[in-house]
Write an enzyme that holds these catalytic residues in place. Structure first.
Site, PDB file in Angstrom:
ATOM      1  N   SER A 132       1.064  -1.285  -0.102  1.00  0.00           N
ATOM      2  CA  SER A 132      -0.028  -0.059   0.161  1.00  0.00           C
ATOM      3  C   SER A 132       0.737   1.323  -0.124  1.00  0.00           C
ATOM      4  O   SER A 132       1.760   1.358   0.514  1.00  0.00           O
ATOM      5  CB  SER A 132      -0.989  -0.025   1.365  1.00  0.00           C
ATOM      6  OG  SER A 132      -1.406   1.122   1.455  1.00  0.00           O
TER       7      SER A 132
ATOM      8  N   TYR B  50      -1.921  -0.632  10.985  1.00  0.00           N
ATOM      9  CA  TYR B  50      -2.193  -1.186   9.622  1.00  0.00           C
ATOM     10  C   TYR B  50      -1.008  -0.899   8.496  1.00  0.00           C
ATOM     11  O   TYR B  50      -0.289  -1.841   7.812  1.00  0.00           O
ATOM     12  CB  TYR B  50      -3.426  -0.802   8.838  1.00  0.00           C
ATOM     13  CG  TYR B  50      -3.510  -1.077   7.478  1.00  0.00           C
ATOM     14  CD1 TYR B  50      -3.753  -2.480   7.035  1.00  0.00           C
ATOM     15  CD2 TYR B  50      -3.392  -0.275   6.491  1.00  0.00           C
ATOM     16  CE1 TYR B  50      -3.875  -2.696   5.720  1.00  0.00           C
ATOM     17  CE2 TYR B  50      -3.585  -0.297   5.135  1.00  0.00           C
ATOM     18  CZ  TYR B  50      -3.585  -1.562   4.694  1.00  0.00           C
ATOM     19  OH  TYR B  50      -3.976  -1.974   3.520  1.00  0.00           O
TER      20      TYR B  50
ATOM     21  N   LYS C  25       2.205  -3.600   6.729  1.00  0.00           N
ATOM     22  CA  LYS C  25       2.592  -3.607   5.167  1.00  0.00           C
ATOM     23  C   LYS C  25       4.016  -3.547   5.233  1.00  0.00           C
ATOM     24  O   LYS C  25       4.507  -4.404   4.465  1.00  0.00           O
ATOM     25  CB  LYS C  25       1.648  -2.478   4.608  1.00  0.00           C
ATOM     26  CG  LYS C  25       0.265  -2.740   4.484  1.00  0.00           C
ATOM     27  CD  LYS C  25      -0.141  -3.960   3.328  1.00  0.00           C
ATOM     28  CE  LYS C  25      -1.517  -4.501   3.549  1.00  0.00           C
ATOM     29  NZ  LYS C  25      -1.780  -5.820   2.827  1.00  0.00           N
TER      30      LYS C  25
HETATM   31  P1  NAD Z   1     -11.099  -7.145   1.596  1.00  0.00           P
HETATM   32  O1  NAD Z   1     -11.205  -7.057   2.962  1.00  0.00           O
HETATM   33  O2  NAD Z   1     -12.257  -6.881   0.491  1.00  0.00           O
HETATM   34  O3  NAD Z   1     -10.220  -8.346   1.197  1.00  0.00           O
HETATM   35  C1  NAD Z   1      -9.471  -9.307   2.082  1.00  0.00           C
HETATM   36  C2  NAD Z   1      -9.862 -10.617   2.081  1.00  0.00           C
HETATM   37  O4  NAD Z   1      -8.846 -11.334   2.940  1.00  0.00           O
HETATM   38  C3  NAD Z   1     -11.283 -10.651   2.454  1.00  0.00           C
HETATM   39  O5  NAD Z   1     -11.967 -11.694   1.610  1.00  0.00           O
HETATM   40  C4  NAD Z   1     -11.067 -11.485   3.922  1.00  0.00           C
HETATM   41  O6  NAD Z   1     -12.292 -12.382   4.237  1.00  0.00           O
HETATM   42  C5  NAD Z   1      -9.630 -12.182   3.581  1.00  0.00           C
HETATM   43  N1  NAD Z   1      -8.877 -12.679   4.916  1.00  0.00           N
HETATM   44  C6  NAD Z   1      -8.659 -11.691   5.994  1.00  0.00           C
HETATM   45  N2  NAD Z   1      -7.983 -12.426   6.592  1.00  0.00           N
HETATM   46  C7  NAD Z   1      -7.852 -13.840   6.462  1.00  0.00           C
HETATM   47  C8  NAD Z   1      -7.143 -14.759   6.722  1.00  0.00           C
HETATM   48  N3  NAD Z   1      -6.740 -14.902   8.153  1.00  0.00           N
HETATM   49  N4  NAD Z   1      -7.247 -15.968   6.185  1.00  0.00           N
HETATM   50  C9  NAD Z   1      -7.740 -16.003   4.797  1.00  0.00           C
HETATM   51  N5  NAD Z   1      -8.293 -14.989   4.454  1.00  0.00           N
HETATM   52  C10 NAD Z   1      -8.499 -13.921   5.157  1.00  0.00           C
HETATM   53  O7  NAD Z   1      -9.958  -6.096   1.207  1.00  0.00           O
HETATM   54  P2  NAD Z   1      -9.193  -5.474  -0.236  1.00  0.00           P
HETATM   55  O8  NAD Z   1      -9.728  -3.902  -0.358  1.00  0.00           O
HETATM   56  O9  NAD Z   1      -9.776  -6.248  -1.241  1.00  0.00           O
HETATM   57  O10 NAD Z   1      -7.781  -5.506  -0.003  1.00  0.00           O
HETATM   58  C11 NAD Z   1      -6.982  -6.612  -0.320  1.00  0.00           C
HETATM   59  C12 NAD Z   1      -5.499  -6.404   0.118  1.00  0.00           C
HETATM   60  O11 NAD Z   1      -5.079  -5.135  -0.581  1.00  0.00           O
HETATM   61  C13 NAD Z   1      -5.491  -6.172   1.464  1.00  0.00           C
HETATM   62  O12 NAD Z   1      -4.112  -6.796   2.059  1.00  0.00           O
HETATM   63  C14 NAD Z   1      -5.162  -4.793   1.910  1.00  0.00           C
HETATM   64  O13 NAD Z   1      -4.556  -4.661   3.108  1.00  0.00           O
HETATM   65  C15 NAD Z   1      -4.579  -4.451   0.303  1.00  0.00           C
HETATM   66  N6  NAD Z   1      -4.792  -2.878   0.121  1.00  0.00           N
HETATM   67  C16 NAD Z   1      -6.010  -2.508  -0.005  1.00  0.00           C
HETATM   68  C17 NAD Z   1      -6.218  -0.985  -0.305  1.00  0.00           C
HETATM   69  C18 NAD Z   1      -7.700  -0.723  -0.465  1.00  0.00           C
HETATM   70  O14 NAD Z   1      -7.965   0.548  -0.284  1.00  0.00           O
HETATM   71  N7  NAD Z   1      -8.717  -1.556  -0.705  1.00  0.00           N
HETATM   72  C19 NAD Z   1      -5.307  -0.348  -0.246  1.00  0.00           C
HETATM   73  C20 NAD Z   1      -4.031  -0.855  -0.249  1.00  0.00           C
HETATM   74  C21 NAD Z   1      -3.973  -2.096   0.032  1.00  0.00           C
HETATM   75  N1  UFG Z   2     -12.631  11.539   3.387  1.00  0.00           N
HETATM   76  C1  UFG Z   2     -13.711  12.582   3.696  1.00  0.00           C
HETATM   77  N2  UFG Z   2     -14.973  11.974   4.097  1.00  0.00           N
HETATM   78  C2  UFG Z   2     -15.088  10.492   4.484  1.00  0.00           C
HETATM   79  C3  UFG Z   2     -13.984   9.641   3.919  1.00  0.00           C
HETATM   80  C4  UFG Z   2     -12.825  10.279   3.509  1.00  0.00           C
HETATM   81  O1  UFG Z   2     -13.751  13.693   3.456  1.00  0.00           O
HETATM   82  O2  UFG Z   2     -16.068  10.094   4.956  1.00  0.00           O
HETATM   83  C5  UFG Z   2     -11.617  12.116   2.638  1.00  0.00           C
HETATM   84  C6  UFG Z   2     -10.363  11.903   3.523  1.00  0.00           C
HETATM   85  O3  UFG Z   2      -9.967  12.942   4.241  1.00  0.00           O
HETATM   86  C7  UFG Z   2      -9.250  11.723   2.257  1.00  0.00           C
HETATM   87  C8  UFG Z   2      -9.944  11.195   0.959  1.00  0.00           C
HETATM   88  O4  UFG Z   2     -11.513  11.416   1.323  1.00  0.00           O
HETATM   89  O5  UFG Z   2      -8.761  13.154   1.820  1.00  0.00           O
HETATM   90  C9  UFG Z   2      -9.672   9.944   0.801  1.00  0.00           C
HETATM   91  O6  UFG Z   2      -9.899   9.183   2.089  1.00  0.00           O
HETATM   92  P1  UFG Z   2     -10.002   7.553   2.118  1.00  0.00           P
HETATM   93  O7  UFG Z   2     -10.515   7.021   3.730  1.00  0.00           O
HETATM   94  O8  UFG Z   2     -10.921   6.931   1.203  1.00  0.00           O
HETATM   95  O9  UFG Z   2      -8.551   6.841   1.522  1.00  0.00           O
HETATM   96  P2  UFG Z   2      -7.090   7.138   2.364  1.00  0.00           P
HETATM   97  O10 UFG Z   2      -6.416   7.994   1.194  1.00  0.00           O
HETATM   98  O11 UFG Z   2      -7.317   7.797   3.756  1.00  0.00           O
HETATM   99  O12 UFG Z   2      -6.813   5.630   2.729  1.00  0.00           O
HETATM  100  C10 UFG Z   2      -6.327   4.948   1.394  1.00  0.00           C
HETATM  101  C11 UFG Z   2      -6.630   3.365   1.873  1.00  0.00           C
HETATM  102  C12 UFG Z   2      -5.864   3.015   2.974  1.00  0.00           C
HETATM  103  C13 UFG Z   2      -4.292   3.321   2.711  1.00  0.00           C
HETATM  104  C14 UFG Z   2      -4.125   4.793   2.636  1.00  0.00           C
HETATM  105  C15 UFG Z   2      -2.690   5.077   2.172  1.00  0.00           C
HETATM  106  O13 UFG Z   2      -7.840   3.404   2.379  1.00  0.00           O
HETATM  107  O14 UFG Z   2      -6.147   1.557   3.248  1.00  0.00           O
HETATM  108  O15 UFG Z   2      -5.208   5.098   1.237  1.00  0.00           O
HETATM  109  O16 UFG Z   2      -2.667   5.300   0.733  1.00  0.00           O
HETATM  110  F1  UFG Z   2      -3.542   2.863   3.667  1.00  0.00           F
END
Ligand code: NAD
Ligand code: UFG
Length: 339
Positions: free
Chosen positions: A124, A150, A154
């Site tokens: 991330s 978190y 990572k």
């Molecule tokens: P998500 O929660 O939708 O998917 C994660 C999946 O992992 C889920 O299906 C959950 O059931 C499964 N899981 C959790 N713990 C587990 C375990 N112990 N064993 C087996 N399965 C398990 O999240 P996502 O948004 O699809 O994110 C996927 C990956 O990408 C994560 O590692 C997350 O940290 C990373 N990531 C997400 C974002 C974002 O904004 N969505 C940003 C950066 C990185």
């Molecule tokens: N925001 C609002 N109102 C809300 C939610 C968010 O104004 O209800 C604003 C935040 O202040 C920010 C922007 O919208 O300016 C984006 O916020 P998000 O929560 O959607 O995303 P972030 O950038 O804070 O976080 C994301 C991922 C994290 C990751 C992070 C670092 O959700 O998993 O990017 O890149 F760690």
């Protein structure tokens, strides 16, 4: 290739499964469904007309995971399983470290024992901590200013993987540092299904538009940005999914790291306007105080992924809003109540 997708029932995993199947790969999903629904996988099968092997279970369960590796001939692993809610990680640090580290350790042991030499890991942009510039390349220092467990988990995962690769020279790893994944499959059949009140901007906006929530809280309008609200690099989840499949093509041993973003920023108010435009709905909002730990601007320099993986984004932010809206309207309660 036969690909193991850990966390494949989740938001990014289900979209990645679609692209993998469409490109002719075999897909096995290992997921404990702790934050997802098996219906997502049924829909991926319907969309692609192909089947997925669903291996239910906890990725931290070493015995079970080794059994799955013994019974399958995986060529590669895309590792997405884990916990991802930033705020929750501050409240429950030990749970976050326990899950996000033990799953990766178990996986790496099983990969080594079974000699599965290719790994793509979900990292991330949060590893960059408090960035020194708004546009971030992979050369930017990591660690300094990370605000939550978190984010640390990572970065620790990246370190664990790097150390494992040093001890096991045949291992080939791609770390993908995602910026802000948004949107849904263009069919509206799969999408993001947050449990409870969404933490992230786009699912919150979507739920306001559909009438599930009254109004959006805009966290601060006093940042040094075009309109004072936070600017992020929102990447369509299908572009992100394609990035994973492009990364699978890497075969050289060692660790490579790539940002996956679009290189352009969108402010909170611009996101509201675009969503209003595609949905035809008004999104009432109120400006509130800044959210602790938020940054003004976070934008990816993704040139390296373009040059080395031959990957580029092809969808706009407006496409992402349109697809997210389609998903939201067709599935106002996501995949349903049971999780
Ligand atoms: P998500 O929660 O939708 O998917 C994660 C999946 O992992 C889920 O299906 C959950 O059931 C499964 N899981 C959790 N713990 C587990 C375990 N112990 N064993 C087996 N399965 C398990 O999240 P996502 O948004 O699809 O994110 C996927 C990956 O990408 C994560 O590692 C997350 O940290 C990373 N990531 C997400 C974002 C974002 O904004 N969505 C940003 C950066 C990185
Ligand atoms: N925001 C609002 N109102 C809300 C939610 C968010 O104004 O209800 C604003 C935040 O202040 C920010 C922007 O919208 O300016 C984006 O916020 P998000 O929560 O959607 O995303 P972030 O950038 O804070 O976080 C994301 C991922 C994290 C990751 C992070 C670092 O959700 O998993 O990017 O890149 F760690």
């Amino acid at each position: 290739m036969r690909v193991l997708l850990t966390g494949g029932a989740g938001y990014i995993g289900s979209h990645t499964a679609v692209v993998l199947l469409e490109e002719g790969h075999d897909v096995a999903v290992l997921d404990d469904l702790s934050n997802s629904h098996v219906e997502a996988l049924n829909r991926v099968e319907q969309l692609t007309g192909k089947s997925i092997d669903f291996l239910e279970g906890d990725l931290a369960d070493a015995q079970l995971v080794q059994r799955y590796f013994d019974e399958n001939n995986f060529d590669a692993v895309i590792h997405l399983a884990g916990l991802k809610a930033v705020g929750e990680s501050v409240e429950q640090p030990t749970r976050y470290y326990q899950t996000n580290l033990s799953t990766t350790l178990t996986l790496l042991d099983a990969m080594r024992k079974s000699d599965v030499q290719r790994l793509v890991f979900s990292s991330s942009a949060t590893v960059y901590g408090d960035p020194q510039s708004p546009l971030i390349s992979e050369e930017h220092p990591v660690g300094a200013g990370i605000q939550n467990p978190y984010g640390w988990s990572k970065l620790m995962n990246e370190q664990i993987i790097r150390d494992t690769a040093r001890a096991w020279p045949e291992l080939s790893v791609v770390n993908l540092r995602y910026f802000n994944p948004v949107g849904a499959h263009s069919s509206g059949r799969i999408g993001e299904d947050p449990s409870g009140i969404p933490n992230n901007l786009m699912p919150f906006i979507s739920q306001v538009a559909v009438g599930k929530r009254l109004q959006l809280a805009v966290f601060g309008q006093d940042y040094d940005t075009r309109d004072g609200t936070g600017v992020r690099d929102y990447i369509h989840v299908m572009d992100l999914a394609e990035g994973h499949v492009a990364a699978l093509a890497k075969t050289t041993p060692g660790v490579e790291t790539y940002n996956l973003g679009t290189g352009t920023g969108t402010s909170v108010l611009e996101a509201v306007q675009t969503f209003e435009h595609v949905s035809g709905k008004q999104i009432p909002y109120e400006v509130k105080a800044r959210r602790e730990g938020d940054l003004a601007t976070v934008i990816a320099d993704s040139h390296r992924a373009g040059e080395k993986l031959g990957w580029q984004t092809s969808r706009t932010f407006e496409d992402a809003c349109r697809d997210a809206w389609k998903w939201q309207v067709q599935n106002p309660d996501g995949y349903g109540p049971s999780r």
